[in-house]
Design a protein around this motif. Structure first.
Motif, mmCIF file in Angstrom:
data_model
loop_
_atom_site.group_PDB
_atom_site.id
_atom_site.type_symbol
_atom_site.label_atom_id
_atom_site.label_comp_id
_atom_site.label_asym_id
_atom_site.label_seq_id
_atom_site.Cartn_x
_atom_site.Cartn_y
_atom_site.Cartn_z
ATOM 1 N N ILE A 315 0.820 -1.210 0.000
ATOM 2 C CA ILE A 315 0.000 0.000 0.000
ATOM 3 C C ILE A 315 0.857 1.264 0.000
ATOM 4 C CG2 ILE A 315 -1.750 1.313 1.282
ATOM 5 C CD1 ILE A 315 -2.862 -1.384 2.260
ATOM 6 N N LEU A 316 1.851 1.318 0.894
ATOM 7 C CA LEU A 316 2.699 2.518 0.969
ATOM 8 C C LEU A 316 3.829 2.498 -0.058
ATOM 9 C CD1 LEU A 316 2.977 2.916 4.862
ATOM 10 C CD2 LEU A 316 1.541 4.227 3.287
ATOM 11 N N LYS A 317 4.039 1.351 -0.690
ATOM 12 C CA LYS A 317 5.063 1.208 -1.745
ATOM 13 C C LYS A 317 6.466 1.499 -1.226
ATOM 14 C CE LYS A 317 1.657 0.523 -4.623
ATOM 15 N NZ LYS A 317 1.315 -0.868 -5.017
ATOM 16 N N GLN A 318 6.741 1.109 -0.009
ATOM 17 C CA GLN A 318 8.066 1.279 0.564
ATOM 18 C C GLN A 318 8.817 -0.052 0.533
ATOM 19 O OE1 GLN A 318 8.503 3.405 4.204
ATOM 20 N NE2 GLN A 318 6.836 4.853 3.789
ATOM 21 N N PRO A 319 10.155 -0.016 0.552
ATOM 22 C CA PRO A 319 10.921 -1.265 0.502
ATOM 23 C C PRO A 319 10.710 -2.087 1.764
ATOM 24 C CG PRO A 319 12.371 0.617 0.889
ATOM 25 C CD PRO A 319 11.024 1.174 0.557
ATOM 26 N N PRO A 320 10.828 -3.409 1.666
ATOM 27 C CA PRO A 320 10.630 -4.273 2.830
ATOM 28 C C PRO A 320 11.643 -3.983 3.936
ATOM 29 C CG PRO A 320 10.628 -5.558 0.807
ATOM 30 C CD PRO A 320 11.085 -4.183 0.441
ATOM 31 N N ASP A 448 12.828 -19.112 4.748
ATOM 32 C CA ASP A 448 13.236 -17.876 4.061
ATOM 33 C C ASP A 448 14.604 -17.475 4.601
ATOM 34 O OD1 ASP A 448 13.404 -15.430 2.772
ATOM 35 O OD2 ASP A 448 11.997 -14.417 4.128
ATOM 36 N N ASP A 449 15.675 -18.130 4.097
ATOM 37 C CA ASP A 449 17.007 -17.995 4.686
ATOM 38 C C ASP A 449 17.638 -16.624 4.460
ATOM 39 O OD1 ASP A 449 16.836 -19.331 2.070
ATOM 40 O OD2 ASP A 449 19.020 -19.212 2.041
ATOM 41 N N LYS A 450 17.115 -15.829 3.560
ATOM 42 C CA LYS A 450 17.620 -14.468 3.361
ATOM 43 C C LYS A 450 16.718 -13.429 4.026
ATOM 44 C CE LYS A 450 20.176 -15.275 -0.954
ATOM 45 N NZ LYS A 450 20.410 -14.786 -2.348
ATOM 46 N N ASN A 451 15.719 -13.910 4.770
ATOM 47 C CA ASN A 451 14.777 -13.013 5.473
ATOM 48 C C ASN A 451 14.184 -11.958 4.537
ATOM 49 O OD1 ASN A 451 15.142 -14.221 8.064
ATOM 50 N ND2 ASN A 451 17.125 -13.192 8.202
ATOM 51 N N PHE A 452 13.750 -12.427 3.368
ATOM 52 C CA PHE A 452 13.178 -11.495 2.397
ATOM 53 C C PHE A 452 11.809 -10.974 2.832
ATOM 54 C CE2 PHE A 452 10.089 -11.067 -1.067
ATOM 55 C CZ PHE A 452 10.605 -9.951 -1.707
ATOM 56 N N PHE A 453 10.955 -11.876 3.290
ATOM 57 C CA PHE A 453 9.589 -11.456 3.607
ATOM 58 C C PHE A 453 9.562 -10.579 4.854
ATOM 59 C CE2 PHE A 453 8.642 -15.598 1.422
ATOM 60 C CZ PHE A 453 8.071 -15.027 0.296
ATOM 61 N N PRO A 454 8.935 -9.413 4.749
ATOM 62 C CA PRO A 454 8.821 -8.546 5.926
ATOM 63 C C PRO A 454 7.840 -9.144 6.929
ATOM 64 C CG PRO A 454 7.559 -7.629 4.113
ATOM 65 C CD PRO A 454 8.298 -8.820 3.566
#
Length: 519
Positions: A315-320, A448-454
């Motif tokens: 919604i806010l279009k900000q990076p994770p 998710d070993d790179k912790n991509f998902f916020p």
């Protein structure tokens, strides 16, 4: 088959209620389409230069996907019955306009000359000659529109307008074929019934050979047409008057279109009803994030549960970001400043995204992490939800972060993605970490070993003016803060997804177990 009849006998009240909503919305839509379409057809039969642009426009509208049309309408007219009726009216215009035009312009020229020869004016010729002769063609267009309207109106549930589509969408989400059939079969029967009624009406109003030669409409036919139209208008008026008469000050609680959201929406509705004197309307099972968020902006709903990661990225279009507190604070601050929304205390669980595969796939490729998956992704087919496939915090960003490229991506929504995975139509799906279906289908969830998902902590979100009008809502709503862990939420979802319990029942039982509702 016995399971289907058990479902019908247990839920017949809900089915009949949704059937009534479906019938009302369909009839109103067709009536409006007739009121607009027949005069348009008459107009272009007289003004030939308008025929191509008007018929061309109705053709273009017919080609626009229904969900796209709804998405366009929501920012302007909100959610509920209004955009659903507008959509169906627009789709119903083509057969009515085109058949009216075709019927009027294909009358034998000698008949029209004869009418002119006996001194009939243009309006008299239209009323006494052209319309009677074109009547079967016009009625054919109305029949097509009526049947189409019943089918299209199932999409009304996507934007909170109710109808039998509610059962279809809910059944898809829970992989419950009985629920899907409970919505689809009555819709089919309703379509056939309406076609039968309109066909009988056409027969009773059609012209016999004697009437055609006399070129006049019988008084009985006129009375039947007037009576039928009057009854439909009275029904529509009664619904409108009843809605206004029963309207009172209330708040509307919404939810997105998956079971976790339905459970949470029912929880908050139950809490508010039990702890305050405020009337609550439940407008649950809306579409995805953008539909629910738009409904909150337009004031069609007063509250729904959002996820912090969705608010930040989608919604806010900000990076994770990976810090839960920072994400919550950013979303809370920006939503307040930009939209006038108040985020209350988090409910407790983090429903983050996850990638899941079948156990046989995990064993064959030795998959434990998303990085492992990335290495073999060119050999596999991804079957994500439509929303996940288009989000930066979904497949778009994930593919960049892990340098992942699947052999094919077949987006499919709701619980159908689990069915497709189980049937080997896909190899990887996106899931929510609290999905009950993960356990039912015995899937392997990859780390998710790179912790991509916020972080996606669930938080209740209100319109600021709603909390100002009803200050007690803040305390009542926050009484649920911290009560739901990931494990508890997964267990509640499992009861709905796999054990086929209703979200309302699961929600109420949890509140009672936590001492938030009286026994």
């Amino acid at each position: 088959m016995s399971g289907f009849w058990n479902y019908i006998s247990t839920n017949y009240d809900q089915i009949f209620s949704l059937l009534g909503q479906h019938l009302y919305l369909s009839v109103i839509s067709v009536l409006v389409a007739i009121i607009i379409g027949i005069p348009l057809g008459i107009l272009i039969s007289r003004e030939q230069k308008l025929a191509k642009p008007i018929i061309g426009t109705t053709n273009v509208i017919q080609a626009v996907p229904s969900l796209a049309l709804l998405g366009f309408l929501i920012p302007f007219v909100g959610i509920g019955s209004t955009p659903a009726i507008i959509m169906v009216v627009l789709y119903s215009l083509l057969p009515i306009v085109k058949n009216t035009y075709t019927g009027l312009t294909n009358i034998d020229g000698d008949i029209l000359e004869a009418a002119k020869g006996i001194g009939l004016t243009k309006s008299q010729t239209m009323r006494k000659v052209q319309l009677p002769l074109a009547f079967p063609m016009i009625m054919a267009g109305i029949r097509i529109s009526a049947v189409t309207a019943v089918g299209l109106m199932t999409i009304a549930a996507f934007i909170g307008a109710g109808g039998l589509g509610y059962l279809v969408f809910s059944g898809v989400q829970t992989v419950d074929n009985y629920m899907i059939l409970a919505g689809a079969i009555p819709a089919c029967i309703l379509a056939l019934l309406i076609d039968f009624i309109v066909g009988k009406l056409e027969s009773s109003l059609s012209y016999t050979s004697k009437q055609k030669s006399a070129l006049r409409v019988s008084k009985t036919s006129k009375k039947l047409m007037i009576s039928f139209t009057s009854i439909l208008l009275i029904i529509a008026g009664a619904f409108t008057v009843y809605a206004k008469a029963t309207a009172e000050e209330k708040i509307v609680i919404g939810s997105k279109n998956f079971n976790e959201q339905l459970i949470l929406g029912n929880m908050y509705a139950d809490l508010i009803e039990a702890k305050t004197d405020i009337k609550v309307e439940r407008n649950l099972n809306l579409g995805g994030s953008q539909v629910a968020f738009s409904a909150l902006k337009t004031g069609d709903i007063d509250m729904y549960v959002e996820y912090t990661g969705t608010g930040l990225v989608n919604i806010l279009k900000q990076p994770p970001q990976s810090d839960p507190d920072k994400v919550y604070n950013v979303v809370k601050k920006e939503f307040k400043q930009q939209y006038g929304f108040d985020l209350l205390k988090p409910i407790g669980f983090n429903n983050t995204y996850a990638l899941a595969v079948r156990q046989d796939t995990a064993k064959a490729y030795d998959l434990k992490t998303v990085s492992d998956l990335a290495k073999v992704s060119p050999d596999l087919t991804m079957g994500p939800t439509i929303e996940f496939s288009n989000r930066e915090d979904g497949l778009l960003g994930l593919s960049k972060e892990y340098n992942m490229k699947f052999k094919d991506v077949k987006a499919i929504d709701g619980g159908l993605r689990y069915t497709a995975l189980d049937n080997h139509k896909s190899d990887v799906i996106d899931a929510f970490s609290t999905d009950g279906l993960l356990e039912e289908f015995h899937l392997k969830v990859l780390k998710d070993d790179k912790n991509f998902f916020p972080p996606y902590y669930a938080v209740p979100m209100f319109r600021e003016e709603t909390l100002k009008e009803y200050p007690v809502l803040k305390k009542v709503t926050n009484s649920l803060a911290g009560k739901l862990t990931d494990e508890k939420m997964r267990e509640l979802n499992y009861k709905v997804d796999s054990l086929k319990q209703s979200p309302a029942k699961v929600a109420k039982e949890f509140l009672k177990a936590e001492g938030l509702l009286d026994e």
